[in-house]
Scaffold this motif. Structure first.
Motif, PDB file in Angstrom:
ATOM      1  N   TYR A  97       0.831  -1.209   0.000  1.00  0.00           N
ATOM      2  CA  TYR A  97       0.000   0.000   0.000  1.00  0.00           C
ATOM      3  C   TYR A  97       0.864   1.257   0.000  1.00  0.00           C
ATOM      4  CZ  TYR A  97       0.555   1.282   4.980  1.00  0.00           C
ATOM      5  OH  TYR A  97       1.047   1.699   6.196  1.00  0.00           O
ATOM      6  N   ILE A 119      -4.726   1.682   3.318  1.00  0.00           N
ATOM      7  CA  ILE A 119      -4.831   0.223   3.240  1.00  0.00           C
ATOM      8  C   ILE A 119      -6.177  -0.176   2.644  1.00  0.00           C
ATOM      9  CG2 ILE A 119      -5.018  -1.882   4.631  1.00  0.00           C
ATOM     10  CD1 ILE A 119      -2.942  -0.576   6.540  1.00  0.00           C
ATOM     11  N   ARG A 123      -6.575  -2.031  -0.991  1.00  0.00           N
ATOM     12  CA  ARG A 123      -7.242  -3.326  -1.160  1.00  0.00           C
ATOM     13  C   ARG A 123      -8.274  -3.239  -2.290  1.00  0.00           C
ATOM     14  NH1 ARG A 123      -8.007  -4.251   3.742  1.00  0.00           N
ATOM     15  NH2 ARG A 123      -6.403  -5.830   4.079  1.00  0.00           N
ATOM     16  N   ASP A 132      -5.312 -10.696  -5.339  1.00  0.00           N
ATOM     17  CA  ASP A 132      -5.702 -11.024  -3.969  1.00  0.00           C
ATOM     18  C   ASP A 132      -4.461 -11.117  -3.092  1.00  0.00           C
ATOM     19  OD1 ASP A 132      -7.053 -11.760  -1.699  1.00  0.00           O
ATOM     20  OD2 ASP A 132      -7.288 -13.866  -2.296  1.00  0.00           O
ATOM     21  N   ILE A 133      -3.957  -9.972  -2.664  1.00  0.00           N
ATOM     22  CA  ILE A 133      -2.811  -9.944  -1.753  1.00  0.00           C
ATOM     23  C   ILE A 133      -3.088  -8.938  -0.649  1.00  0.00           C
ATOM     24  CG2 ILE A 133      -1.038 -10.677  -3.404  1.00  0.00           C
ATOM     25  CD1 ILE A 133      -0.341  -7.780  -3.850  1.00  0.00           C
ATOM     26  N   ASP A 134      -2.457  -9.140   0.494  1.00  0.00           N
ATOM     27  CA  ASP A 134      -2.599  -8.240   1.630  1.00  0.00           C
ATOM     28  C   ASP A 134      -1.826  -6.953   1.337  1.00  0.00           C
ATOM     29  OD1 ASP A 134      -2.588  -6.889   4.040  1.00  0.00           O
ATOM     30  OD2 ASP A 134      -2.076  -8.648   5.249  1.00  0.00           O
ATOM     31  N   LYS A 136      -0.550  -4.986   3.198  1.00  0.00           N
ATOM     32  CA  LYS A 136       0.539  -4.771   4.162  1.00  0.00           C
ATOM     33  C   LYS A 136       1.721  -5.710   3.897  1.00  0.00           C
ATOM     34  CE  LYS A 136      -2.083  -5.413   7.836  1.00  0.00           C
ATOM     35  NZ  LYS A 136      -3.396  -5.589   7.167  1.00  0.00           N
ATOM     36  N   THR A 137       1.700  -6.416   2.758  1.00  0.00           N
ATOM     37  CA  THR A 137       2.806  -7.301   2.383  1.00  0.00           C
ATOM     38  C   THR A 137       3.999  -6.481   1.898  1.00  0.00           C
ATOM     39  OG1 THR A 137       1.216  -8.987   1.669  1.00  0.00           O
ATOM     40  CG2 THR A 137       3.478  -9.220   0.882  1.00  0.00           C
TER      41      THR A 137
END
Length: 505
Positions: A97, A119, A123, A132-134, A136-137
Motif C-alpha cells: 500500500y 490500506i 485493497r 488477492d494480496i494483503d 501490508k505485504t
C-alpha cells in the motif's frame, strides 16, 4: 472518436545520429496499440518522449488534444500518461500500500499519515484487477508478475488515461501471462488507451487493436490488426519476408553425439530415451509444465536425476555432475538469460570466460590467452558491442544471448542444450541466432532445442520430440513437420489427445 494520444512529426537524434524520423500516429481511448520493431528501431526513444523523459528535436505530442509542453515525467503524469517499464523499480523495503500511495499519501486532518484509509483503498485497487494480496505485504515478497500488476494499479489509479507497457511479459512466467491479459482487457473496457511493446507475435494477435512498426527510426506500418497478418508485421520489422527467417539446415551425420537411456527425474516418474546425431537439431516441444526444462537440466546435471545413463560422443557421463558435463563438451543456454545465464554487472570478457575460468589461470595468475579466445568467439557470432570491456547489462537482448552462446565456443563443445534461446529477443536478432544455431549444428554439434515458439520449433528442427508429464509423448520427423497439421499434431500429443498413428511414438 477523439484521439487519446497523438504524435505529430516526431524527430530525435543523439550526437548527430537520427533515432526517430518524422513519426506520426494516434491512439484512441479503450484501444491497445502494439509498438513493434527490432532493438534499435527507436521504440524506447519514442516512449521516453511520450512520457516526458526526453524532449523531441522536432514535432509534438498531444494528450487529448493538449500539447505536452514540458519534457518532464511529472508533467506527463499530470496530463494522464503512465508507464510500466520493462525493468520494474518498486520500493522493495516498503509495503504494497505504501508503494501504491508513494508521493500522494493520504493524511488525516491533523496532517498525520492515514494508513487505515490507504490500506482500505489499496485493497479496493488490487481487487479491481483481481489481485488477492494483503496490502501490508512487503514488496520484496511479491513475485515479478504480482509486482508488475501492482505497478499497473499504481499507474492507472493515479488517473492515467494513457498507459505504456514495455515488454510486460518478457520476464514473467507463462502461467502468469493470462492474468496480465485479463488486467489489460479490463483497462481497455475502462477506456484507457495503451501502447504495448512486445516481441511475441501471439501477444499481438491476442491483444492488439492496432499495430505500428518502427524500422530504423521510421514508421513503416500503422494498421488495424485485422489488416496486419503476422507475415506482414515481421516483414515490416526486419525488411524481409518471414519465410527467410529460418535458414536451411544441413543433414546430420550418422554418428551419435548424445545418447540418453532410461533417464528419470523422479524414482516413480517416466523414463526418457532419445539420441541426437552430430549435426542434428532435435526440438523438444510441449505445454508449460510438461518437464522440458527439467529434462534439459537433468542431462546437464544441475537438476538431480535418479536413474538412467547419458553418453557424449560414445563416452558415459556421470549423472548429477555439471562440472564433468562441461569437461565432456556439454554447453547450456538457460531460459532465464539475465538471472541464470549472465552476470549483468560484469563485462563481455568476464561473462565469456565463466564456464572455463580454471583454464585461464595457473597458480592464481591469469594466462594471456583469455582475451584472445573470448574475442574470437564473440566475433564468430557477430556480437555488436563497444568491445570486450562493455558490461553485458548494457547490451540488447539479442546481443546478450549471443554472449551466452559464444562463451561455449572458446573450448571444445560437442552438445548444445538450448532452453528458449530467443525469448525476449527481437525478430531481426532472432534470425541471426537461428543462423548461429544452424552453423553450429553444421559444424558437427548435437543440438537439443527447447522452445515454446511453434514456428521456431518446427522451422529449425530436424525432428521434434513432444514432452508430457516429464516423459516423451511422441516424435515427429521432418516429413511430418512439413505438413500443414504439424502444429495441431504437436498440441494433441502434448495434451494427451493424440490419435493412434498421428505421430510416431
Amino acid at each position: 472518436m477523439a484521439s487519446a494520444l497523438e504524435v505529430r512529426n516526431l524527430a530525435k537524434g543523439f550526437g548527430g545520429v537520427p533515432v526517430l524520423r518524422d513519426v506520426s500516429f494516434s491512439v484512441e481511448p479503450g484501444k491497445l496499440t502494439v509498438l513493434a520493431g527490432e532493438n534499435g528501431a527507436g521504440k524506447s526513444t519514442l516512449m521516453k518522449i511520450v512520457t516526458g523523459q526526453l524532449r523531441p528535436d522536432q514535432g509534438e505530442v498531444l494528450i487529448e488534444g493538449q500539447p505536452l509542453e514540458q519534457a518532464s515525467p511529472q508533467h506527463a503524469r499530470a496530463q494522464g500518461v503512465g508507464i510500466v517499464p520493462q525493468e520494474l523499480a518498486p520500493y522493495p523495503d516498503m509495503l504494497v500500500y505504501e508503494n501504491l500511495f508513494v508521493g500522494r499519501e493520504l493524511r488525516t486532518k491533523a496532517g498525520f499519515l492515514n494508513r487505515r484509509a490507504m490500506i482500505t483503498q489499496a485493497r479496493a485497487m488490487l481487487e479491481m484487477f483481481g489481485v488477492d494480496i494483503d496490502p501490508k505485504t512487503p514488496m520484496r515478497h511479491l513475485s515479478l508478475a504480482l509486482t508488475q500488476l501492482v505497478e499497473i494499479a499504481k499507474a492507472t489509479t493515479w488517473g492515467a488515461r494513457i498507459l505504456l507497457l514495455d515488454e510486460p511479459t518478457s520476464s514473467i512466467p507463462d502461467r502468469e501471462v493470462a492474468r496480465l491479459y485479463t488486467v489489460v482487457r479490463r483497462l481497455k473496457d475502462q477506456g484507457v488507451a495503451m501502447i504495448y511493446t512486445t516481441h511475441r507475435m501471439a501477444e499481438i494477435e491476442e491483444l492488439a487493436d492496432q499495430v505500428i512498426v518502427l524500422r530504423d527510426g521510421t514508421l513503416v506500418m500503422d494498421e488495424p490488426i485485422s489488416a496486419a497478418p503476422e507475415q506482414e508485421i515481421v516483414h515490416a520489422m526486419i525488411g524481409r519476408p518471414l519465410d527467410t527467417l529460418f535458414p536451411d539446415t544441413a543433414p546430420p551425420t550418422p554418428d551419435i553425439g548424445l545418447r540418453v537411456e532410461g533417464l528419470k527425474l523422479e524414482r516413480s516418474g517416466p523414463a526418457v530415451d532419445f539420441s541426437i546425431r552430430k549435426g542434428e537439431i532435435l526440438g523438444l516441444g510441449g505445454l508449460v509444465g510438461a518437464g522440458r526444462t527439467e529434462i534439459l537440466e537433468g542431462l546437464y546435471g544441475i537438476r538431480r536425476t535418479t536413474a538412467g545413463s547419458v553418453e557424449v560422443d560414445g563416452h558415459p557421463l556421470r549423472r548429477n555432475a555439471p562440472a564433468e558435463a562441461i569437461r565432456a563438451g556439454l554447453a547450456i543456454v538457460p531460459e532465464d538469460r539475465k538471472g541464470a545465464g549472465l552476470v549483468l554487472s560484469r563485462s563481455v570478457l568476464d561473462n565469456g570466460s565463466l564456464p572455463h575460468l580454471s583454464s585461464y589461470s595457473r597458480g592464481g595468475w591469469q594466462l594471456g590467452n583469455r582475451r584472445a579466445r573470448v574475442d574470437e568467439a564473440m566475433k564468430s557470432v557477430a556480437l555488436k558491442s563497444r568491445g570486450l570491456d562493455q558490461f553485458v547489462g548494457t547490451l540488447s537482448g539479442g546481443n546478450q544471448q549471443k554472449v551466452v552462446l559464444a562463451r561455449w565456443l572458446t573450448h571444445n563443445c560437442s552438445v548444445l542444450l538450448l532452453d528458449e534461446p530467443t525469448r525476449g529477443v527481437d525478430v531481426g536478432a532472432r534470425g541471426e541466432i537461428y543462423s548461429i544455431i544452424r552453423d553450429l549444428a553444421a559444424s558437427g554439434l548435437a543440438v537439443l532445442l527447447v522452445s515454446s515458439d511453434m514456428p521456431e520449433l518446427i522451422g529449425l528442427s530436424h525432428r521434434v520430440l513432444v514432452a508430457r508429464a516429464g516423459g516423451i509423448a511422441g516424435e515427429l520427423g521432418r516429413d511430418q513437420l512439413d505438413r500443414a497439421d504439424a502444429q495441431e499434431t504437436i498440441f494433441r500429443l502434448a495434451s494427451g489427445q493424440a490419435t493412434p498413428g498421428s505421430a510416431a511414438a
